[in-house]
Design an enzyme around this catalytic site. Sequence first.
Site, PDB file in Angstrom:
ATOM      1  N   TYR B 287       5.078 -71.644 -10.382  1.00  0.00           N
ATOM      2  CA  TYR B 287       6.483 -71.702 -10.767  1.00  0.00           C
ATOM      3  C   TYR B 287       7.204 -72.791  -9.978  1.00  0.00           C
ATOM      4  O   TYR B 287       7.201 -72.783  -8.746  1.00  0.00           O
ATOM      5  CB  TYR B 287       7.120 -70.346 -10.473  1.00  0.00           C
ATOM      6  CG  TYR B 287       8.273 -70.023 -11.367  1.00  0.00           C
ATOM      7  CD1 TYR B 287       8.091 -69.174 -12.446  1.00  0.00           C
ATOM      8  CD2 TYR B 287       9.543 -70.546 -11.141  1.00  0.00           C
ATOM      9  CE1 TYR B 287       9.146 -68.855 -13.281  1.00  0.00           C
ATOM     10  CE2 TYR B 287      10.588 -70.233 -11.977  1.00  0.00           C
ATOM     11  CZ  TYR B 287      10.399 -69.388 -13.043  1.00  0.00           C
ATOM     12  OH  TYR B 287      11.447 -69.078 -13.870  1.00  0.00           O
ATOM     13  N   TYR B 335       8.589 -80.575 -17.774  1.00  0.00           N
ATOM     14  CA  TYR B 335       8.101 -80.209 -19.107  1.00  0.00           C
ATOM     15  C   TYR B 335       9.160 -79.371 -19.827  1.00  0.00           C
ATOM     16  O   TYR B 335       9.781 -79.802 -20.797  1.00  0.00           O
ATOM     17  CB  TYR B 335       6.751 -79.513 -18.944  1.00  0.00           C
ATOM     18  CG  TYR B 335       6.295 -78.511 -19.985  1.00  0.00           C
ATOM     19  CD1 TYR B 335       6.169 -78.841 -21.332  1.00  0.00           C
ATOM     20  CD2 TYR B 335       5.933 -77.226 -19.586  1.00  0.00           C
ATOM     21  CE1 TYR B 335       5.711 -77.895 -22.253  1.00  0.00           C
ATOM     22  CE2 TYR B 335       5.470 -76.296 -20.493  1.00  0.00           C
ATOM     23  CZ  TYR B 335       5.366 -76.628 -21.833  1.00  0.00           C
ATOM     24  OH  TYR B 335       4.926 -75.697 -22.724  1.00  0.00           O
TER      25      TYR B 335
END
Lengths: 138, 388
Positions: B287, B335
């Site tokens: 993460y 992304y």
Amino acid sequence: MQSRPLPKPLPFVYPENKPFWDGTKRHELVIQRCKDCGKFYFYPRTACPHCLSENTEWVKTSGKGKVYSFTICVRPGSPAFAGDVPYNVAIIELDEGVRMMSQITDCKNEDIKCDMPVEVVFKDASPEIALPYFRPVA
Amino acid sequence: MGSLTRKAAIVGVAESDIGSTPGKSPMELMAQAAKRALDDAGLKKEDIDGLCWAAFGGSILDVGEYLQIMPKWCDSTQYGGSSFDAHVGHAAAAIAAGLCETVLVVMGTTNVAGRELNVPRGGGGGAGGGERGGAAFSGRVYGLGGPVTNYSMAATRHMHLYGTTSEQLAEIAVATRKWAMLNPKALMRKPITVQDVLNSPMISYPLHLLDCCLITDAGGAVIVTTPERARNLKKKPVWILGFGEHFTHNAITYMPDITVTPAVESGNAAFKMAGLTRKDIDFVQTYDSFTITTLLALEDLGFCKKGEGGAFFANQRTAPGGDFPVNTSGGGLSYTHPGMFGIFLLIEAARQLRGECGERQVEDAKVGIANGMGGLLSSAATVILGRD
């Protein structure tokens, strides 16, 4: 047109945390201690988070502690703080071992350091509420 | 301790349209991702008998109704962006226990589209809830803002204790961007330098704009099923080898140590279950809400010692061509990041293990980690995945 600054948010006072805000109004920083296990804790709760006893008491702290960590907000956390940037928000670790979110005052942002000794000061935020802040200990 | 090793496999993964999806609702993105994941697996919606979902509000009842999935088993654990990584572990346990056979883990948020429409976005905002308990002392009255102001404090103390620098954090943003440049779906594909990161506007000291993840719309879906079914589908199974989860706090004020995340516990549990060591790992998807999140995770998962994270990322070691691939999709930094990123870690890990990643493929990838970190460094869920 010049608009008036937005009012700053105030804490919500509930039965379980009212003694804390009554304390700050008297310019005292009070936290809870469990009478069964003897430990301090913060934030205010009816039951001790260490042992879940409700046999707890409010105790006046030394008001002294250290800066555990901090940030300097370049963008306001909410619109009411737009006129204050850049300002700091800091986690204070009191000598009693508990931590609370607050702000360092009487200190330039660039002079704030982790583990710097600080002591509590109070500022009135409304006729009813005084907020605790912390300033460097000389 | 029971084990989930090879008791279930990921067989379908997909993201919805991502980025800015004008007019879309979270449910629409979820449905789109779910359909694509079913197609990826070669399954039909009727095959789904378990449902997992999380958002910053609402109920799984809404989701089941919208998708017309009436599950035998469900889980809407919500402890931030790591929730979906936890869901996969929970789903594997439910499948191993025979409670259900095929589970859809799904999410969708519209941070961009929802802001334009001024409607609920399904995620990305504050945790909500009342002002009682700890929320009454959240720092709101001192102007504490969103996640970045909290994560910044972790970075500040890490720098204080270990001498970690902004340049070292910037290395993470640069390396992650290089992966994004190889991912056609990634939203930010222009090269950046360490200096670009340092020159980007300070958001909340010590984190700059380019230390922060994107804010996007996106849905994601992952399908988990039994070993028997997994062996007979379109794609090769991606096995769940190890799983662990842990959480320690809600507000960062009460994090036991602001430089040590719950990934220590979740990671150790996952490695123990998998019977693997750190050396067995071919890539890490972790993460990256902020650069500091990646740094802390690599330390806490045991890939370097506490305090050595800054040095670990030196010389673009985690970039394409380096010896330690991290966040090969381009991550939340480059992304996509729809407020909760955890499901996209699983999607990329599965694609890497299937060898579907084209230019960004990690050569001969056999075992990888998806490590979700949720809330304000509050929760971690670690899934170790492998192929046959």
